[in-house]
Design a protein around this motif. Structure first.
Motif, PDB file in Angstrom:
ATOM      1  N   ASN A 310       0.859  -1.182   0.000  1.00  0.00           N
ATOM      2  CA  ASN A 310       0.000   0.000   0.000  1.00  0.00           C
ATOM      3  C   ASN A 310       0.895   1.232   0.000  1.00  0.00           C
ATOM      4  N   ASN A 311       1.359   1.609  -1.193  1.00  0.00           N
ATOM      5  CA  ASN A 311       2.328   2.695  -1.286  1.00  0.00           C
ATOM      6  C   ASN A 311       1.944   3.646  -2.417  1.00  0.00           C
ATOM      7  N   SER A 312       2.710   4.701  -2.560  1.00  0.00           N
ATOM      8  CA  SER A 312       2.550   5.609  -3.695  1.00  0.00           C
ATOM      9  C   SER A 312       3.900   6.226  -4.031  1.00  0.00           C
ATOM     10  N   LEU A 313       4.063   6.592  -5.301  1.00  0.00           N
ATOM     11  CA  LEU A 313       5.300   7.213  -5.768  1.00  0.00           C
ATOM     12  C   LEU A 313       4.948   8.402  -6.667  1.00  0.00           C
ATOM     13  N   ILE A 314       5.556   9.551  -6.386  1.00  0.00           N
ATOM     14  CA  ILE A 314       5.404  10.742  -7.219  1.00  0.00           C
ATOM     15  C   ILE A 314       6.797  11.208  -7.615  1.00  0.00           C
ATOM     16  N   ILE A 315       6.978  11.569  -8.885  1.00  0.00           N
ATOM     17  CA  ILE A 315       8.262  12.050  -9.391  1.00  0.00           C
ATOM     18  C   ILE A 315       8.061  13.435  -9.991  1.00  0.00           C
ATOM     19  N   TYR A 316       8.978  14.351  -9.648  1.00  0.00           N
ATOM     20  CA  TYR A 316       8.942  15.717 -10.151  1.00  0.00           C
ATOM     21  C   TYR A 316      10.230  16.007 -10.932  1.00  0.00           C
ATOM     22  N   ASN A 317      10.137  16.919 -11.903  1.00  0.00           N
ATOM     23  CA  ASN A 317      11.352  17.363 -12.566  1.00  0.00           C
ATOM     24  C   ASN A 317      11.988  18.474 -11.747  1.00  0.00           C
TER      25      ASN A 317
END
Length: 376
Positions: A310-317
């Motif tokens: 139960n996770n989440s991943l967000i990537i930004y430049n």
């Protein structure tokens, strides 16, 4: 254009009301002594000679670019509203004067930074909580990434390939022997100055020129961020939240600190951690991704994600724009955006560079941040 004159062979002197709605190219010096803040076009600096920008009022440019065989020297701050294109030639500022810089305003950004074209002196940014400073010395790009907890009205940064104990370009000195007892060695090769009033993490890297391997008894695990405390006039430990690489080449992200409380930051060493908390609570690292189909580093594999389905991943430049988001992440990121509006053709893949990630492990009640380098 009004109020323009050429003073002998000094350069273009602006004392009236100049506006740019198309393209304007400078091949001579620019002296600005009047408001120049309504530009909507491109201002370029070109030629074989050094171009100086001086005057009493900082010019504000919409778009700008530099293509010089030599360098561009700022004796006056230059503001960038939209984009600055580094093509060739460095942007120099007086390193002894932190009030003169290439300033990226609220929406200002840049492109094309490289070893051949960057800010060799101070760069600044207004009203941001995340920024990648394209700074370095005459020969190498040595960037610093600032990730603040809140928006800072002004943040500035410069890199120095100089001995902190006796730097050649500033009057201050930061004796590497003047340190708290918990620091083993402070490098005498390089340092950064970064000033911002908002609590922040910064990311800096080392390379073969940094020569950390020459520090006696140094190991990759012992490298740590240190800062010259303005309050105590000595090097103190800032600490790492994550590291990546080896003793020859790598980068680290610091723990949260207030940059303006430190006159300089660089690398130091300490003994390996042996306390129970450090051993049982390792941080996630920084990552390298090269999605070229060779079976190595093709996908972003986050350490320990499998322990929390139960996770989440967000990537930004580097501009803080979201480019990827996934709930219940299982190694799906391979350099292609699935979020945001910046990249219209997603299948072309994201450009090479440094990206920032936020990994949330809900089952474990943990949240990690770090950086990844995408190689094309």
């Amino acid at each position: 254009m009004l109020g323009l004159s050429l003073q002998a062979q000094i350069g273009l002197y602006h004392s009236g009301n100049m506006q740019v709605h198309g393209n304007l190219g400078f091949h001579i010096n620019f002296i600005n002594d009047s408001a120049f803040d309504q530009t909507q076009g491109l201002v370029g600096f070109y030629g074989d000679n050094v171009i100086q920008v001086s005057g009493n009022i900082p010019p504000t440019l919409w778009d700008a670019e530099v293509m010089l065989d030599n360098n561009m020297f700022l004796e006056n701050t230059v503001n960038v509203q939209n984009n600055f294109n580094f093509i060739d030639g460095n942007i120099l500022t007086p390193k002894s004067d932190q009030a003169v810089y290439l300033n990226f305003m609220d929406q200002g950004q840049f492109s094309g930074e490289s070893n051949l074209s960057k800010v060799t002196g101070f760069a600044a940014v207004n009203n941001r909580d995340f920024f990648f400073f394209p700074v370095g010395d005459q020969n190498l790009l040595r960037p610093l990434t600032l990730n603040s907890e809140s928006v800072s009205p002004l943040s500035i940064c410069a890199y120095f390939f100089e001995n902190p104990t006796n730097p050649s370009s500033i009057t201050e000195n930061f004796d590497v022997e003047q340190k708290v007892r918990d620091i083993g060695t402070v490098t005498d090769r390089e340092f950064w100055i970064v000033q911002s009033d908002a609590p922040a993490q910064v990311t800096i890297g080392w390379n073969t020129r940094s020569a950390l391997g020459l520090i006696p008894n140094a190991t990759f695990e012992s490298i740590i961020a240190v800062g010259w405390s303005k309050a105590s006039n000595q090097w103190v430990i800032i600490g790492n939240s994550s590291t990546s690489g080896d003793l020859t080449e790598g980068f680290l992200t610091t723990k949260t600190f207030v940059p303006s409380e430190y006159a300089a930051i660089t690398f130091g060493t300490i003994p390996l951690p042996t306390d129970t908390f450090a051993v049982n609570n390792p941080t996630l690292g920084n990552y390298f991704l090269s999605p070229n189909g060779d079976g190595t580093n093709d996908f972003l594999v986050i350490d320990g994600m499998e322990e929390s389905p139960n996770n989440s991943l967000i990537i930004y430049n580097r501009l803080g724009q979201k480019v990827f988001e996934k709930v219940n992440y299982v190694n799906e990121f391979y350099g292609v955006a699935n979020a945001g509006s910046l990249y219209l053709n997603q299948e072309m893949g994201l450009p090479e560079g440094v990206y920032y990630y936020l990994a949330t492990l809900n089952d474990l009640g943990l949240e990690y941040t770090g950086f990844l380098f995408l190689d094309r």
